[in-house]
Scaffold this motif. Sequence first.
Motif, short mmCIF file in Angstrom:
data_model
loop_
_atom_site.label_atom_id
_atom_site.label_comp_id
_atom_site.label_asym_id
_atom_site.label_seq_id
_atom_site.Cartn_x
_atom_site.Cartn_y
_atom_site.Cartn_z
N ASN A 107 1.06 -1.19 0.12
CA ASN A 107 -0.11 -0.01 0.18
C ASN A 107 0.74 1.53 0.01
O ASN A 107 0.50 2.37 -0.60
CB ASN A 107 -1.06 0.04 1.07
CG ASN A 107 -0.20 -0.22 2.47
OD1 ASN A 107 0.67 -0.37 2.77
ND2 ASN A 107 -1.05 0.20 3.50
N GLU A 108 1.83 1.20 0.67
CA GLU A 108 2.95 2.35 0.68
C GLU A 108 3.33 2.51 -0.88
O GLU A 108 3.73 3.70 -1.17
CB GLU A 108 4.04 2.10 1.68
CG GLU A 108 3.70 2.11 3.10
CD GLU A 108 4.80 2.15 4.09
OE1 GLU A 108 5.76 1.07 3.78
OE2 GLU A 108 4.84 2.32 4.87
N LEU A 109 4.08 1.66 -1.24
CA LEU A 109 4.45 1.48 -2.54
C LEU A 109 3.42 1.84 -3.67
O LEU A 109 3.84 2.91 -4.51
CB LEU A 109 4.85 0.08 -3.08
CG LEU A 109 5.76 0.12 -4.33
CD1 LEU A 109 7.09 0.93 -4.14
CD2 LEU A 109 5.87 -1.47 -4.65
N THR A 110 2.26 1.66 -3.53
CA THR A 110 1.08 2.16 -4.36
C THR A 110 0.99 3.70 -4.25
O THR A 110 0.93 4.37 -5.17
CB THR A 110 -0.17 1.63 -4.22
OG1 THR A 110 0.06 0.09 -4.32
CG2 THR A 110 -1.22 2.05 -5.15
N LYS A 111 0.89 4.10 -3.08
CA LYS A 111 0.71 5.66 -2.56
C LYS A 111 2.10 6.28 -3.20
O LYS A 111 1.77 7.37 -3.85
CB LYS A 111 0.54 5.67 -1.26
CG LYS A 111 0.40 6.99 -0.44
CD LYS A 111 -0.09 7.11 0.82
CE LYS A 111 1.13 7.56 1.70
NZ LYS A 111 0.90 7.63 3.06
N ILE A 148 2.02 9.30 -6.09
CA ILE A 148 2.65 10.62 -5.95
C ILE A 148 3.54 11.29 -7.11
O ILE A 148 3.45 12.24 -7.41
CB ILE A 148 3.07 10.65 -4.34
CG1 ILE A 148 1.90 10.61 -3.38
CG2 ILE A 148 4.03 11.80 -4.30
CD1 ILE A 148 2.53 10.46 -2.01
N VAL A 149 4.37 10.05 -7.30
CA VAL A 149 5.45 10.28 -8.26
C VAL A 149 4.75 10.63 -9.64
O VAL A 149 4.98 11.58 -10.37
CB VAL A 149 6.30 9.32 -8.52
CG1 VAL A 149 7.30 9.38 -9.65
CG2 VAL A 149 7.22 9.16 -6.92
N ILE A 150 3.74 9.98 -9.99
CA ILE A 150 3.08 10.05 -11.24
C ILE A 150 2.41 11.46 -11.44
O ILE A 150 2.40 12.05 -12.41
CB ILE A 150 2.07 8.94 -11.54
CG1 ILE A 150 2.80 7.65 -11.97
CG2 ILE A 150 1.33 9.12 -12.65
CD1 ILE A 150 2.27 6.17 -11.80
#
Length: 55
Positions: free
Chosen positions: A21-25, A29-31
């Motif tokens: 879930n952190e990786l998705t978040k 944010i980066v995109i």
Amino acid sequence: MFKFLKDVNREMRKVTWPKSNELTKYTIIVIMTVIFVSVFFTVVDLGISQILELL
């Protein structure tokens, strides 16, 4: 060389990797940041182009 790789392996085991879930978040944010910066510079470029055409 082998000592270096052994040390790298030891240090990589200490790394705490982000959860799914952190990786998705963070990815979202980066995109979104890349999209925002792209739109911003496009607008600035078009604005400067329009100003130069008026001159």
